[in-house]
Design a protein around this motif. Structure first.
Motif, short mmCIF file in Angstrom:
data_model
loop_
_atom_site.label_atom_id
_atom_site.label_comp_id
_atom_site.label_asym_id
_atom_site.label_seq_id
_atom_site.Cartn_x
_atom_site.Cartn_y
_atom_site.Cartn_z
N GLU A 77 -4.52 0.98 -11.29
CA GLU A 77 -4.50 0.94 -9.27
C GLU A 77 -3.71 2.85 -9.36
O GLU A 77 -4.80 3.00 -8.04
CB GLU A 77 -3.63 -0.64 -8.99
CG GLU A 77 -3.85 -0.45 -7.41
CD GLU A 77 -5.18 -0.55 -6.63
OE1 GLU A 77 -4.96 -0.64 -5.34
OE2 GLU A 77 -6.12 -1.05 -7.52
N VAL A 96 -5.33 5.33 -7.04
CA VAL A 96 -5.18 6.10 -5.62
C VAL A 96 -5.14 7.27 -5.68
O VAL A 96 -4.79 7.47 -5.27
CB VAL A 96 -3.40 4.94 -5.49
CG1 VAL A 96 -3.06 6.16 -4.30
CG2 VAL A 96 -3.94 3.63 -4.65
N ALA A 155 -4.26 4.47 -0.28
CA ALA A 155 -4.18 2.83 -1.30
C ALA A 155 -4.30 1.31 0.27
O ALA A 155 -4.15 2.11 1.47
CB ALA A 155 -3.02 2.76 -1.76
N ALA A 192 1.10 -1.30 0.36
CA ALA A 192 0.02 -0.14 -0.02
C ALA A 192 0.69 1.23 -0.18
O ALA A 192 0.30 2.15 -0.79
CB ALA A 192 -1.09 0.24 1.19
N LYS A 218 2.40 2.06 -2.92
CA LYS A 218 1.12 2.41 -4.54
C LYS A 218 0.95 3.66 -4.49
O LYS A 218 0.99 4.75 -5.45
CB LYS A 218 -0.02 1.66 -4.09
CG LYS A 218 -0.13 -0.02 -4.63
CD LYS A 218 -1.29 -0.89 -4.61
CE LYS A 218 -1.89 -2.13 -4.21
NZ LYS A 218 -2.75 -2.57 -3.53
#
Length: 254
Positions: free
Chosen positions: A173, A177, A183, A133, A136
């Motif tokens: 993705e 985000v 995220a 996370a 990202k």
């Protein structure tokens, strides 16, 4: 003396809007031109303002140098750590702080969970770029050409059935985000571990770090962890406020 300092400092945000002449500075401060001139001369002597050939004043190079020196001396880990500890004490789960350096995302701080089940992560260890996370978040902050170039050269190991499978999925993705401002990693790296992350930003709005809360699903479900997202984001905002020098934000944890 305090009034003089206040007036002198009030000149700087005025000149941040663009060059101004003596009359404009005096009008903004509500003082006589002679008073404004004394203030400008003092700031000029210290390199904080510069007098142009057209007799207008602008911000001086020394001001930018001081700002750069101040930014370089900031330690996001030192600033963030007390906030991470308080969040950990409030929620009980593992809290991480990570930065993006030289094509890697690294953990630079960690506060362990109070529960017996611990995460294997450690400070200084790179994270899995395509699923973590914090990764990202930090990579989503890159300009689009850099994101695309990065996505094309990465490998996409399938750690679990929920891992990001390819560059197209990764770019989607990252765009998601960017739009939502936070995220997750819900079993993408390890089936049993879920994670929510929020950004820490500097005064210019760019991301300087990311923080996360992680927990195994034997302790809390993914939905229960996601319910902590507002707390995680408030903590990240508090760190951002302190790091960027804004008015301190009241600590969000109970």
């Amino acid at each position: 003396m305090s009034q003089t300092v206040d007036r002198a400092l009030s000149i700087l945000p005025l000149l941040a809007e663009g060059p101004a002449d003596l009359g404009q500075v005096a009008d903004r401060l509500g003082v006589h031109k002679s008073t404004a001139l004394r203030l400008l001369r003092t700031l000029h002597e210290h390199g904080l303002v510069y007098r142009q050939s057209d007799q207008r004043y602008r911000l001086g190079a020394r001001l930018f140098a001081l700002a750069q020196e101040a930014m370089e001396s900031l330690d996001v880990r030192e600033i963030a750590h007390p906030h991470l500890v308080r969040l950990n004490e409030a929620v009980g789960h593992t809290v991480h702080l990570a930065v993006h350096e030289e094509n890697e995302v690294l953990y630079i701080d960690k506060v362990d969970s109070r529960y017996p089940v611990r995460m294997y992560s450690r400070v200084g260890k790179p994270v899995a770029l395509t699923v973590a996370a914090v990764a990202k978040l930090l990579l989503a902050d890159l300009p689009e050409p850099e994101r695309r170039a990065l996505a094309e050269r990465l490998d996409y190991p399938l750690y679990t059935a929920r891992s990001t499978p390819n560059s197209a999925a990764f770019l989607r993705e990252l765009e998601k985000v960017r739009e939502q401002g936070w995220a997750t990693d819900l079993g993408g790296h390890e089936e049993s571990i879920n994670c929510v992350a929020a950004p820490i930003r500097g005064a210019d709005g760019r991301m300087v770090a990311a923080m996360s809360v992680s927990a195994p699903n034997v302790v809390v479900t993914a939905d229960e962890l996601l319910a902590l997202l507002p707390q995680v984001r408030r903590t990240a905002d508090a760190i951002s406020g302190e790091y960027s020098g804004r008015t301190p934000v009241k600590d969000p944890t109970p």
